[in-house]
Design an enzyme around this catalytic site. Structure first.
Site, short mmCIF file in Angstrom:
data_model
loop_
_atom_site.label_atom_id
_atom_site.label_comp_id
_atom_site.label_asym_id
_atom_site.label_seq_id
_atom_site.Cartn_x
_atom_site.Cartn_y
_atom_site.Cartn_z
N THR A 52 0.85 -1.18 0.00
CA THR A 52 0.00 0.00 0.00
C THR A 52 0.89 1.23 0.00
O THR A 52 2.09 1.16 0.27
CB THR A 52 -0.90 0.05 1.25
OG1 THR A 52 -0.08 0.28 2.41
CG2 THR A 52 -1.69 -1.23 1.43
N ILE A 116 2.66 -1.13 5.03
CA ILE A 116 2.02 0.14 5.36
C ILE A 116 3.11 1.19 5.55
O ILE A 116 4.13 0.93 6.18
CB ILE A 116 1.12 0.03 6.61
CG1 ILE A 116 0.40 1.35 6.87
CG2 ILE A 116 1.89 -0.46 7.84
CD1 ILE A 116 -0.72 1.26 7.90
N VAL A 147 6.79 -2.32 7.51
CA VAL A 147 6.64 -0.87 7.60
C VAL A 147 7.48 -0.25 6.49
O VAL A 147 8.68 -0.52 6.38
CB VAL A 147 7.08 -0.34 8.97
CG1 VAL A 147 6.96 1.18 9.01
CG2 VAL A 147 6.25 -0.97 10.08
N LYS A 148 6.84 0.58 5.66
CA LYS A 148 7.54 1.19 4.52
C LYS A 148 8.21 2.49 4.95
O LYS A 148 7.58 3.38 5.52
CB LYS A 148 6.55 1.49 3.38
CG LYS A 148 6.06 0.25 2.67
CD LYS A 148 5.07 0.59 1.58
CE LYS A 148 5.72 0.92 0.26
NZ LYS A 148 4.73 1.02 -0.83
N ILE A 149 9.49 2.58 4.66
CA ILE A 149 10.28 3.77 4.95
C ILE A 149 10.99 4.20 3.67
O ILE A 149 11.66 3.39 3.03
CB ILE A 149 11.33 3.49 6.06
CG1 ILE A 149 10.63 3.07 7.36
CG2 ILE A 149 12.22 4.70 6.29
CD1 ILE A 149 11.58 2.68 8.48
#
Length: 379
Positions: A52, A116, A147-149
């Site tokens: 996402t 996310i 977790v998207k960084i």
């Protein structure tokens, strides 16, 4: 559609999966979850993960009535817009993670992953990125999320620190091989710290999302501005060459002694993920960023339109990446010769990427703010 057509469609996706490419869907909405669409894609289209981003959520929240009940509940509680957005999006990610639980178990944690993203407005703020990554991990509270960084300069130390806390990370917005090498360094450093902190390395997963189609869009625009025959002949060459050079960097790093030491401690490799694989130029095959980037141990995350195109007419010929680095480098040598400033291309793409997601985040906040106000007015 007859049974043979259905089987043929599935076979192309099965071939891609069989070649070692994990097929992830680049989309998520509550409508997909409730209608059974996502479950159907898992069962019949070999989809083993979901990514996402703020644009995807902005689109999902602006359509239909799937979120109305939760919006009314949030409005009744007096939730502010930031709290509401996080509860709405983390609810979808949690439910999707639960849907992928069997895939996650069957692949020993490699797939069945749902990503996310931290607030893109924090892309240049290391401290707040780390804090939000930790908060998202705790809020969703599922072992199979990522977790998207973003891989900005300020994002790199945030990636290391987040991994060091035992949190699985999807590094996003990678455009250049140079930055990708820095991402791998951040990953290695993060795992080394995680080990020192007593975390089980086998429980930590990571992917590095290398953006593809946007490279061709930007480079082709510049080649057309140059306009010479030599320049025009290079249109459509940059993105795949760039990704193949990235894979060569991956092979080099993940055969090093440093990696072997981490692997011996139970670490999983950070898989290359081909992102932005929807084809934007109608002159190009709509499956080219899948067909030309087949190699085991990678992920291809695609919008449903691309997934359907792959199912229908992809040309999966096995590994199309290994051993292509020299040829890919020649493409970049020729781009430099005709006057393309590749470093400027990558700077432009990173800035645009951060800005686009930030704009989408603002749109998401505005949409939810309007929905909360409407619910309060009705309540």
């Amino acid at each position: 559609m007859g049974r043979d057509d259905v089987m043929g469609n599935t076979d192309r996706l099965a071939q891609l999966s069989g070649a070692g490419v994990s097929i992830w869907l680049d989309d998520l909405s509550r409508e997909r979850l409730r209608s059974g669409n996502l479950a159907d894609l898992i069962r019949h289209k070999h989809v083993v993960g979901v990514t996402t981003n703020p644009t995807i959520f902005a689109s999902a929240l602006s359509k239909g009535e799937a979120y109305d009940e939760q919006i009314r509940e949030l409005a009744a509680r007096g939730a502010d817009v930031h709290t509401a957005v996080r509860e709405l999006t983390t609810s979808d990610v949690r439910d999707a993670a639960d849907l992928f639980r069997d895939v996650h178990t069957a692949t020993n944690g490699t797939d069945g992953r749902v990503s996310i993203e931290v607030d893109p407005g924090l892309a240049r703020d290391t401290e707040r990125t780390v804090a939000e990554a930790e908060q998202l991990w705790k809020t969703v509270d599922r072992p199979n999320i990522l977790v998207k960084i973003p891989a900005t300069e300020q994002g790199l130390p945030a990636i290391t620190r987040t991994l060091a806390d035992g949190i699985s990370v999807n590094v996003t917005l990678i455009f250049s091989v140079e930055r990708y090498r820095a991402v791998i360094e951040a990953f290695f450093a993060g795992l080394e710290r995680a080990k020192a902190n007593g975390h089980d390395l086998s429980a930590i997963e990571s992917v590095a999302s290398f953006f593809v189609s946007r490279v061709d869009t930007e480079v082709d625009k510049r080649l057309e501005a140059i306009g010479t025959a030599e320049a025009l002949a290079l249109r459509g060459e940059a993105a795949i060459a760039n990704a193949r050079l990235a894979y060569a960097a991956y092979e080099e790093a993940f055969t090093s002694e440093r990696w072997q030491s981490l692997k011996a401690a139970g670490a999983n490799p950070q898989r290359p993920l081909w992102a932005s694989t929807g084809v934007k130029n109608p002159d190009y095959s709509d499956t080219r960023y899948v067909d030309e980037l087949v190699v085991a141990g990678t992920v291809n995350t695609m919008p449903e339109k691309t997934l359907d195109a792959v199912a229908d007419h992809a040309n999966v010929q096995g590994d199309t990446v290994t051993g292509t680095a020299a040829e890919a480098q020649r493409v970049f040598d020729r781009l430099a010769e005709v006057g393309i400033d590749v470093s400027d291309v990558f700077r432009t793409l990173e800035d645009e990427g951060v800005e686009k997601f930030d704009t989408s985040w603002v749109e998401l906040l505005d949409t939810v703010r309007g929905q909360l106000d409407a619910a309060k007015a009705q309540g």
